[in-house]
Design an enzyme around this catalytic site. Structure first.
Site, short mmCIF file in Angstrom:
data_model
loop_
_atom_site.label_atom_id
_atom_site.label_comp_id
_atom_site.label_asym_id
_atom_site.label_seq_id
_atom_site.Cartn_x
_atom_site.Cartn_y
_atom_site.Cartn_z
CG ASP A 161 -3.65 36.89 44.00
OD1 ASP A 161 -2.83 36.08 44.45
OD2 ASP A 161 -3.70 38.07 44.39
NE ARG A 194 -4.72 44.10 40.13
CZ ARG A 194 -4.01 43.57 41.13
NH1 ARG A 194 -2.74 43.27 40.94
NH2 ARG A 194 -4.55 43.32 42.29
CD GLU A 391 2.07 42.29 40.04
OE1 GLU A 391 1.70 43.36 39.48
OE2 GLU A 391 1.40 41.72 40.92
C1 GLC Z 1 -0.39 39.55 44.09
C2 GLC Z 1 0.17 38.18 43.76
C3 GLC Z 1 0.71 37.52 45.01
C4 GLC Z 1 1.72 38.43 45.66
C5 GLC Z 1 1.16 39.84 45.89
C6 GLC Z 1 2.24 40.84 46.30
O1 GLC Z 1 -1.47 39.46 44.95
O2 GLC Z 1 -0.79 37.40 43.14
O3 GLC Z 1 1.28 36.28 44.72
O4 GLC Z 1 2.15 37.90 46.87
O5 GLC Z 1 0.60 40.34 44.69
O6 GLC Z 1 3.26 40.88 45.36
#
Ligand code: GLC
Length: 423
Positions: A161, A194, A391
């Protein structure tokens, strides 16, 4: 080890909402496209039926034009922004209006082969058709230069992202009409992990452009405010086409075989457009200005997974990997330390994401670089052993960042890094 395996299974079970899995409780309360693909690999280790179901639920939300959306909003949850009413795609079930990395065909192949690769397997056949339609959608709407690469129209499509790769293109996005909205992500995790507010405004502005076209993907691709050829998705689609080709051959689907062979040849040649000779790596490139990001990210190393690069190019990539070990205690960071806006805690500007590490390690192993593949695998398992199923993880300290009890991290433990030397 067994303790962690039990924990990983428990996380997948707990995040299971009945036919689909949320990435983590709270922060991401819906079904995400590429998360589900990786999650299926995890389920496949202990419940094959549930693994297929994960993907079948995802594909049930495929648009009639072939696009598989990036989020499926199976049920409303006020804890997430931007939710279904912001996207306003008018689909049932409600979905976002963009896609995510096309890793599905590769996962379908893995599930199918784990069951003996029977060409008569009806579950594979149905998903194969969905993948063919999805890959055609990429070809039709996201290949403006007709060179077999993938242009994205929103940075969220890349799955990486807030990678620094998007900064230049994002800086040109006009945010004056965005209006006010309430972010939800920073209510769940530390804001330092974030994207910034300015970045978020740009993400919302791009979304609003798409919505204002009525999600007309032709118009979005031609005139949208964000048009970048992503090295990650280009590599992933090439790999997915190779995996789809294996299934097409098994099914004797001769027209599709020919179509895929042509696309693969096109992409193999096209990939050189992303090669940055100064940097010695494949880098994302702006489709409007032609500028290379000149950044070495974890996606640059997907070249091995896609099966591209001359001997010299691959050697230069391995040099870059070697160089990264001098600043990263753990492999594989999402951005090389010292790069613009590197931050070992902030999302895709440094932290390690095991799903990308998995694909890179798989590619390295297939290319015969077994020591590198094993180094990435053992580092990945050390991160989980040290910090749990986060994550993402700091490449410097190994601490977890973002959300805890994360589905795809649990899945990667089960399908890959917790399994010893196998891929
Ligand atoms: C964030 C990550 C993306 C992922 C999502 C759900 O947006 O950057 O790659 O799919 O979270 O885990």
């Amino acid at each position: 080890m067994t303790g962690l395996t039990d924990q990983a299974i428990a996380i997948l079970r707990r995040n299971d909402r009945g036919g689909y899995t949320v990435p983590t409780h709270g922060l991401y309360p819906y079904q995400w496209n590429w998360d589900s693909a990786f999650v299926a690999l995890g389920f496949a280790e202990f419940d094959r039926d549930r693994a297929w179901a994960e993907i079948e639920t995802l594909v049930s939300a495929q648009w009639s034009d072939g696009m598989i959306p990036h989020i499926i909003f199976h049920q409303e949850d006020p804890g997430y922004f931007p939710g279904p009413s912001v996207w306003a795609t008018g689909k049932t079930p409600a979905t976002s209006g963009i896609t995510q990395p096309p890793v599905l065909a590769s996962v379908v192949r893995t599930l199918w082969e784990a069951e003996g690769a029977d060409p008569g397997c009806s579950r594979m056949r149905a998903l194969y058709s969905a993948c063919v339609r999805s890959h055609r959608w990429f070809h039709e709407f996201r290949d403006p230069k007709d060179n077999g690469l993938v242009m994205v129209t929103h940075n969220w499509e890349t799955g990486r992202d807030n990678s620094s790769e998007w900064d230049d293109a994002l800086s040109r996005v006009d945010t004056t009409g965005v209006g006010t909205y309430q972010r939800r992500d920073t209510g769940h995790v530390d804001a330092a992990m974030r994207p910034t507010q300015q970045e978020y405004d740009r993400y919302v502005a791009i979304l609003q452009f798409g919505r204002n076209t009525g999600w007309n993907h032709r118009e979005i691709a031609d005139k949208g405010p964000f048009r970048v050829v992503d090295v990650g998705m280009s590599m992933e689609l090439l790999r997915a086409n190779r995996d789809l080709l294996v299934m097409a051959r098994a099914l004797s689907d001769t027209d599709v075989v020919t179509e895929l062979e042509q696309r693969i040849t096109l992409s193999e040649a096209g990939m050189d457009w992303l090669w940055n000779e100064d940097v010695g790596a494949y880098c994302s490139r702006d489709a409007t200005t032609g500028e290379s990001s000149s950044l070495v990210t974890n996606a640059s190393f997907l070249a091995f997974y896609a099966g591209v690069g001359s001997k010299t190019q691959q050697a230069r990539l391995l040099n870059a990997l070697e160089r990264i070990t001098t600043t990263a205690h753990y492999l594989l960071p999402s951005l090389e330390a010292g790069s613009r806006d590197y931050d070992h805690k902030r999302y895709w500007r440094g932290p390690i994401w095991l799903v990308v590490s998995y694909m890179v390690a798989q590619g390295l192993a297939e290319a015969g670089h077994l020591e590198w593949a094993e180094r990435i695998r053992t580092d990945s398992s050390k991160l989980i052993e040290k910090s749990g199923f986060y994550e993402s993880f700091s490449p410097e300290t190994g601490d977890g960042s973002g959300g805890p009890d994360f589905s795809w991290t649990a899945a990667m433990w089960l399908a890959w890094c917790g399994k010893g030397g196998q891929l």
